[in-house]
Enzyme design. Structure first.
Site, PDB file in Angstrom:
ATOM      1  N   HIS A  95     -72.647 -53.243   3.907  1.00 58.79           N
ATOM      2  CA  HIS A  95     -73.548 -52.369   4.675  1.00 58.79           C
ATOM      3  C   HIS A  95     -74.761 -53.106   5.193  1.00 58.79           C
ATOM      4  CE1 HIS A  95     -71.668 -48.633   2.614  1.00 58.79           C
ATOM      5  NE2 HIS A  95     -70.953 -49.064   3.623  1.00 58.79           N
ATOM      6  N   CYS A 115     -80.180 -58.914  16.912  1.00 58.89           N
ATOM      7  CA  CYS A 115     -80.569 -58.660  18.311  1.00 58.89           C
ATOM      8  C   CYS A 115     -79.634 -57.595  18.887  1.00 58.89           C
ATOM      9  CB  CYS A 115     -80.431 -59.963  19.110  1.00 58.89           C
ATOM     10  SG  CYS A 115     -80.675 -59.714  20.881  1.00 58.89           S
ATOM     11  N   TYR A 134     -87.525 -49.297   7.011  1.00 56.79           N
ATOM     12  CA  TYR A 134     -86.928 -50.543   6.489  1.00 56.79           C
ATOM     13  C   TYR A 134     -87.989 -51.564   6.126  1.00 56.79           C
ATOM     14  CZ  TYR A 134     -82.394 -48.596   7.274  1.00 56.79           C
ATOM     15  OH  TYR A 134     -81.300 -47.779   7.184  1.00 56.79           O
ATOM     16  N   ASN A 162     -70.736 -46.756 -14.874  1.00 61.06           N
ATOM     17  CA  ASN A 162     -71.782 -45.941 -14.247  1.00 61.06           C
ATOM     18  C   ASN A 162     -72.641 -45.296 -15.335  1.00 61.06           C
ATOM     19  OD1 ASN A 162     -72.543 -44.993 -11.430  1.00 61.06           O
ATOM     20  ND2 ASN A 162     -72.449 -43.036 -12.505  1.00 61.06           N
ATOM     21  N   GLN A 199     -72.448 -52.423  -1.685  1.00 56.86           N
ATOM     22  CA  GLN A 199     -72.930 -51.469  -0.688  1.00 56.86           C
ATOM     23  C   GLN A 199     -74.449 -51.615  -0.534  1.00 56.86           C
ATOM     24  OE1 GLN A 199     -70.773 -47.390  -1.243  1.00 56.86           O
ATOM     25  NE2 GLN A 199     -70.830 -48.368  -3.246  1.00 56.86           N
ATOM     26  N   ASN A 200     -75.045 -52.362  -1.454  1.00 56.37           N
ATOM     27  CA  ASN A 200     -76.503 -52.483  -1.477  1.00 56.37           C
ATOM     28  C   ASN A 200     -76.979 -53.448  -0.405  1.00 56.37           C
ATOM     29  OD1 ASN A 200     -76.313 -50.841  -3.708  1.00 56.37           O
ATOM     30  ND2 ASN A 200     -76.490 -52.523  -5.180  1.00 56.37           N
ATOM     31  N   VAL A 201     -78.111 -53.146   0.161  1.00 55.33           N
ATOM     32  CA  VAL A 201     -78.678 -54.012   1.200  1.00 55.33           C
ATOM     33  C   VAL A 201     -79.798 -54.883   0.616  1.00 55.33           C
ATOM     34  CG1 VAL A 201     -78.014 -52.467   3.075  1.00 55.33           C
ATOM     35  CG2 VAL A 201     -80.240 -52.148   1.978  1.00 55.33           C
ATOM     36  N   ASP A 202     -80.020 -54.746  -0.722  1.00 50.69           N
ATOM     37  CA  ASP A 202     -81.013 -55.626  -1.353  1.00 50.69           C
ATOM     38  C   ASP A 202     -80.385 -57.002  -1.592  1.00 50.69           C
ATOM     39  OD1 ASP A 202     -80.300 -53.747  -4.278  1.00 50.69           O
ATOM     40  OD2 ASP A 202     -79.796 -55.860  -4.054  1.00 50.69           O
ATOM     41  N   GLY A 222     -72.030 -48.534 -10.642  1.00 50.31           N
ATOM     42  CA  GLY A 222     -73.256 -47.919 -10.152  1.00 50.31           C
ATOM     43  C   GLY A 222     -73.160 -47.332  -8.761  1.00 50.31           C
TER      44      GLY A 222
HETATM   45  C1  BV8 Z   1     -67.797 -45.376   8.998  1.00 50.64           C
HETATM   46  C2  BV8 Z   1     -76.998 -48.723   4.452  1.00 50.64           C
HETATM   47  C3  BV8 Z   1     -66.310 -45.343  10.814  1.00 50.64           C
HETATM   48  C4  BV8 Z   1     -78.174 -47.924   4.876  1.00 50.64           C
HETATM   49  C5  BV8 Z   1     -75.407 -47.032   3.909  1.00 50.64           C
HETATM   50  C6  BV8 Z   1     -66.544 -36.905   6.177  1.00 50.64           C
HETATM   51  C7  BV8 Z   1     -65.639 -37.329   5.227  1.00 50.64           C
HETATM   52  C8  BV8 Z   1     -65.480 -38.670   4.935  1.00 50.64           C
HETATM   53  C9  BV8 Z   1     -66.244 -39.636   5.590  1.00 50.64           C
HETATM   54  C10 BV8 Z   1     -67.156 -39.200   6.513  1.00 50.64           C
HETATM   55  C11 BV8 Z   1     -67.306 -37.844   6.821  1.00 50.64           C
HETATM   56  N1  BV8 Z   1     -68.280 -37.756   7.754  1.00 50.64           N
HETATM   57  C12 BV8 Z   1     -68.748 -38.992   8.050  1.00 50.64           C
HETATM   58  C13 BV8 Z   1     -68.055 -39.876   7.318  1.00 50.64           C
HETATM   59  C14 BV8 Z   1     -68.202 -41.343   7.330  1.00 50.64           C
HETATM   60  C15 BV8 Z   1     -69.449 -41.753   6.582  1.00 50.64           C
HETATM   61  C16 BV8 Z   1     -69.491 -41.141   5.207  1.00 50.64           C
HETATM   62  O1  BV8 Z   1     -68.787 -41.578   4.302  1.00 50.64           O
HETATM   63  N2  BV8 Z   1     -70.341 -40.105   5.055  1.00 50.64           N
HETATM   64  C17 BV8 Z   1     -70.461 -39.459   3.768  1.00 50.64           C
HETATM   65  C18 BV8 Z   1     -71.928 -39.047   3.564  1.00 50.64           C
HETATM   66  C19 BV8 Z   1     -69.523 -38.254   3.741  1.00 50.64           C
HETATM   67  N3  BV8 Z   1     -69.360 -43.190   6.483  1.00 50.64           N
HETATM   68  C20 BV8 Z   1     -69.830 -43.958   7.489  1.00 50.64           C
HETATM   69  O2  BV8 Z   1     -70.415 -43.538   8.447  1.00 50.64           O
HETATM   70  C21 BV8 Z   1     -69.540 -45.429   7.350  1.00 50.64           C
HETATM   71  N4  BV8 Z   1     -68.937 -45.873   8.579  1.00 50.64           N
HETATM   72  O3  BV8 Z   1     -67.157 -44.520   8.435  1.00 50.64           O
HETATM   73  O4  BV8 Z   1     -67.438 -45.914  10.182  1.00 50.64           O
HETATM   74  C22 BV8 Z   1     -66.046 -46.134  12.019  1.00 50.64           C
HETATM   75  C23 BV8 Z   1     -64.734 -46.453  12.295  1.00 50.64           C
HETATM   76  C24 BV8 Z   1     -64.461 -47.170  13.437  1.00 50.64           C
HETATM   77  C25 BV8 Z   1     -65.518 -47.584  14.269  1.00 50.64           C
HETATM   78  C26 BV8 Z   1     -66.829 -47.261  13.960  1.00 50.64           C
HETATM   79  C27 BV8 Z   1     -67.103 -46.536  12.817  1.00 50.64           C
HETATM   80  C28 BV8 Z   1     -70.801 -46.260   7.174  1.00 50.64           C
HETATM   81  C29 BV8 Z   1     -71.513 -45.840   5.942  1.00 50.64           C
HETATM   82  C30 BV8 Z   1     -72.641 -46.823   5.674  1.00 50.64           C
HETATM   83  C31 BV8 Z   1     -73.959 -46.107   5.655  1.00 50.64           C
HETATM   84  N5  BV8 Z   1     -74.992 -47.012   5.154  1.00 50.64           N
HETATM   85  N6  BV8 Z   1     -76.286 -47.931   3.481  1.00 50.64           N
HETATM   86  C32 BV8 Z   1     -79.354 -48.291   4.053  1.00 50.64           C
HETATM   87  O5  BV8 Z   1     -79.210 -48.681   2.878  1.00 50.64           O
HETATM   88  O6  BV8 Z   1     -80.461 -48.118   4.604  1.00 50.64           O
HETATM   89  S1  BV8 Z   1     -74.782 -45.928   2.797  1.00 50.64           S
HETATM   90  C33 BV8 Z   1     -75.640 -45.958   1.317  1.00 50.64           C
HETATM   91  O7  BV8 Z   1     -75.261 -44.808   0.544  1.00 50.64           O
HETATM   92  C34 BV8 Z   1     -75.232 -47.085   0.393  1.00 50.64           C
HETATM   93  O8  BV8 Z   1     -75.038 -48.281   1.081  1.00 50.64           O
HETATM   94  C35 BV8 Z   1     -73.981 -46.615  -0.282  1.00 50.64           C
HETATM   95  O9  BV8 Z   1     -72.847 -46.962   0.472  1.00 50.64           O
HETATM   96  C36 BV8 Z   1     -74.068 -45.124  -0.154  1.00 50.64           C
HETATM   97  C37 BV8 Z   1     -73.911 -44.430  -1.489  1.00 50.64           C
HETATM   98  O10 BV8 Z   1     -74.889 -44.861  -2.304  1.00 50.64           O
HETATM   99  P1  BV8 Z   1     -74.618 -45.418  -3.794  1.00 50.64           P
HETATM  100  O11 BV8 Z   1     -74.760 -46.878  -3.724  1.00 50.64           O
HETATM  101  O12 BV8 Z   1     -73.377 -44.880  -4.405  1.00 50.64           O
HETATM  102  O13 BV8 Z   1     -75.856 -44.792  -4.489  1.00 50.64           O
HETATM  103  P2  BV8 Z   1     -76.020 -43.300  -5.001  1.00 50.64           P
HETATM  104  O14 BV8 Z   1     -77.480 -43.045  -5.123  1.00 50.64           O
HETATM  105  O15 BV8 Z   1     -75.169 -42.378  -4.201  1.00 50.64           O
HETATM  106  O16 BV8 Z   1     -75.372 -43.366  -6.448  1.00 50.64           O
HETATM  107  C38 BV8 Z   1     -75.994 -44.165  -7.433  1.00 50.64           C
HETATM  108  C39 BV8 Z   1     -75.048 -44.219  -8.599  1.00 50.64           C
HETATM  109  O17 BV8 Z   1     -75.617 -45.047  -9.596  1.00 50.64           O
HETATM  110  C40 BV8 Z   1     -74.818 -42.846  -9.248  1.00 50.64           C
HETATM  111  O18 BV8 Z   1     -73.458 -42.707  -9.554  1.00 50.64           O
HETATM  112  C41 BV8 Z   1     -75.681 -42.918 -10.512  1.00 50.64           C
HETATM  113  O19 BV8 Z   1     -75.096 -42.168 -11.563  1.00 50.64           O
HETATM  114  C42 BV8 Z   1     -75.626 -44.386 -10.833  1.00 50.64           C
HETATM  115  N7  BV8 Z   1     -76.770 -44.899 -11.566  1.00 50.64           N
HETATM  116  C43 BV8 Z   1     -78.087 -44.583 -11.411  1.00 50.64           C
HETATM  117  N8  BV8 Z   1     -78.826 -45.321 -12.259  1.00 50.64           N
HETATM  118  C44 BV8 Z   1     -77.978 -46.130 -12.948  1.00 50.64           C
HETATM  119  C45 BV8 Z   1     -76.669 -45.868 -12.507  1.00 50.64           C
HETATM  120  N9  BV8 Z   1     -75.592 -46.499 -13.012  1.00 50.64           N
HETATM  121  C46 BV8 Z   1     -75.816 -47.424 -13.971  1.00 50.64           C
HETATM  122  N10 BV8 Z   1     -77.034 -47.731 -14.451  1.00 50.64           N
HETATM  123  C47 BV8 Z   1     -78.136 -47.111 -13.965  1.00 50.64           C
HETATM  124  N11 BV8 Z   1     -79.343 -47.432 -14.439  1.00 50.64           N
END
Ligand code: BV8
Length: 231
Positions: A112, A120, A52, A204, A87-90, A178
């Site tokens: 997120h 803390c 981070y 997107n 969803q972005n942390v920036d 995005g």
């Molecule tokens: C929770 C912070 C419950 C970290 C992040 C099975 C099935 C369903 C769900 C689950 C499962 N197993 C586990 C789960 C739950 C899990 C989940 O969904 N897992 C997935 C992998 C299956 N979710 C969680 O754990 C969440 N919490 O469910 O809690 C709970 C309930 C009660 C009590 C307690 C708990 C928490 C998830 C949060 C994780 N943290 N970020 C950090 O940043 O360091 S996730 C991180 O990835 C992002 O924040 C974002 O959410 C996620 C996806 O990323 P995207 O933003 O979509 O980016 P990506 O690269 O994937 O896509 C980019 C897109 O942009 C593409 O489409 C691309 O085409 C496009 N693009 C690229 N360039 C351009 C563009 N578009 C336009 N112009 C461009 N130039």
């Protein structure tokens, strides 16, 4: 008209912030479980804090792009309620809205967490933090606590979910920008919006797996597609 916009890493990509779905499935060289889970932090806080810290230092060198600024323009002139949930942390949306102050009906939620904040582990107190966090950085708030990134890791509850769901229930227009729709609960917001009778639009680089869930798709780089859509 009540507007909800959900953004993901694609809105910051052209600012030079890497997206998550790199082809090798690694995230800046790390496995996600290693750096974005509570277990990963407990097992090796130094690796996680460094992951981070690197992203915090990179963020200080990049700027908002035309997509962030287009959304700030919409927020400045929207005459209804406008919730921007990212969803972005920036802090690129935050900086764009600082440059172009929003109208009263605007709200920004970082569901997120935020790179430039730390929490803390004992008291939960959140504070601004733009420097480096050492592995066992003692908390200035609580003698027993150490400071962790104020980031929602996998398995942790996203922030302000009740607020987000309440707004989605009365949404008229839902625009997803995005995001690959790979992560829940954010990936389910389009369904909630549809249940509320909202029009749904995906903006997107190219159609995502969930494209069929949207009434309309606008495809291309966010710096062109977002200003174009809201013109
Ligand atoms: C929770 C912070 C419950 C970290 C992040 C099975 C099935 C369903 C769900 C689950 C499962 N197993 C586990 C789960 C739950 C899990 C989940 O969904 N897992 C997935 C992998 C299956 N979710 C969680 O754990 C969440 N919490 O469910 O809690 C709970 C309930 C009660 C009590 C307690 C708990 C928490 C998830 C949060 C994780 N943290 N970020 C950090 O940043 O360091 S996730 C991180 O990835 C992002 O924040 C974002 O959410 C996620 C996806 O990323 P995207 O933003 O979509 O980016 P990506 O690269 O994937 O896509 C980019 C897109 O942009 C593409 O489409 C691309 O085409 C496009 N693009 C690229 N360039 C351009 C563009 N578009 C336009 N112009 C461009 N130039």
């Amino acid at each position: 008209m009540n507007l909800v916009v959900l953004t993901g890493a694609g809105v910051s990509a052209e600012s030079g912030v890497p997206t998550f779905r790199a082809s090798d499935g690694l995230w800046e060289g790390h496995r996600i479980e290693e750096v974005a889970t509570p277990e990963g932090f407990a097992a090796n806080p130094a690796v996680v804090q460094d992951f981070y810290n690197q992203r915090r230092r990179h963020l200080a060198r990049v700027q908002p792009n035309a997509a962030h600024r287009a959304l700030a323009d919409v927020a400045a002139r929207w005459d209804g309620d406008f919730l921007l949930v990212t969803q972005n942390v920036d802090d690129l949306h935050d900086r764009a809205h600082l440059e172009r102050p929003p109208a009263p009906g605007f709200e920004l939620i970082h569901m997120h967490g935020e790179l430039n904040k730390a929490r803390c582990t004992a008291s939960g107190v959140v504070c601004d933090w733009t420097g480096d966090l050492e592995a066992e950085h003692a908390s200035p708030h609580h003698p027993q606590g150490i400071m962790r990134p104020h980031i929602v890791w996998f398995g942790e509850m996203p922030l302000e979910m009740e607020r987000i769901e309440a707004v989605l229930e009365r949404c008229d227009l839902f625009v997803s920008i995005g995001t690959s729709g790979a992560v829940y609960p954010a990936a389910g917001f389009v369904q909630s919006a549809r249940m509320a009778g909202a029009r749904t639009v995906e903006i997107n680089l190219e159609p995502t797996q969930g494209a069929r869930l949207f009434d309309r798709g606008v495809y291309g780089p966010a710096t062109e597609a977002v200003p174009g859509f809201f013109a």
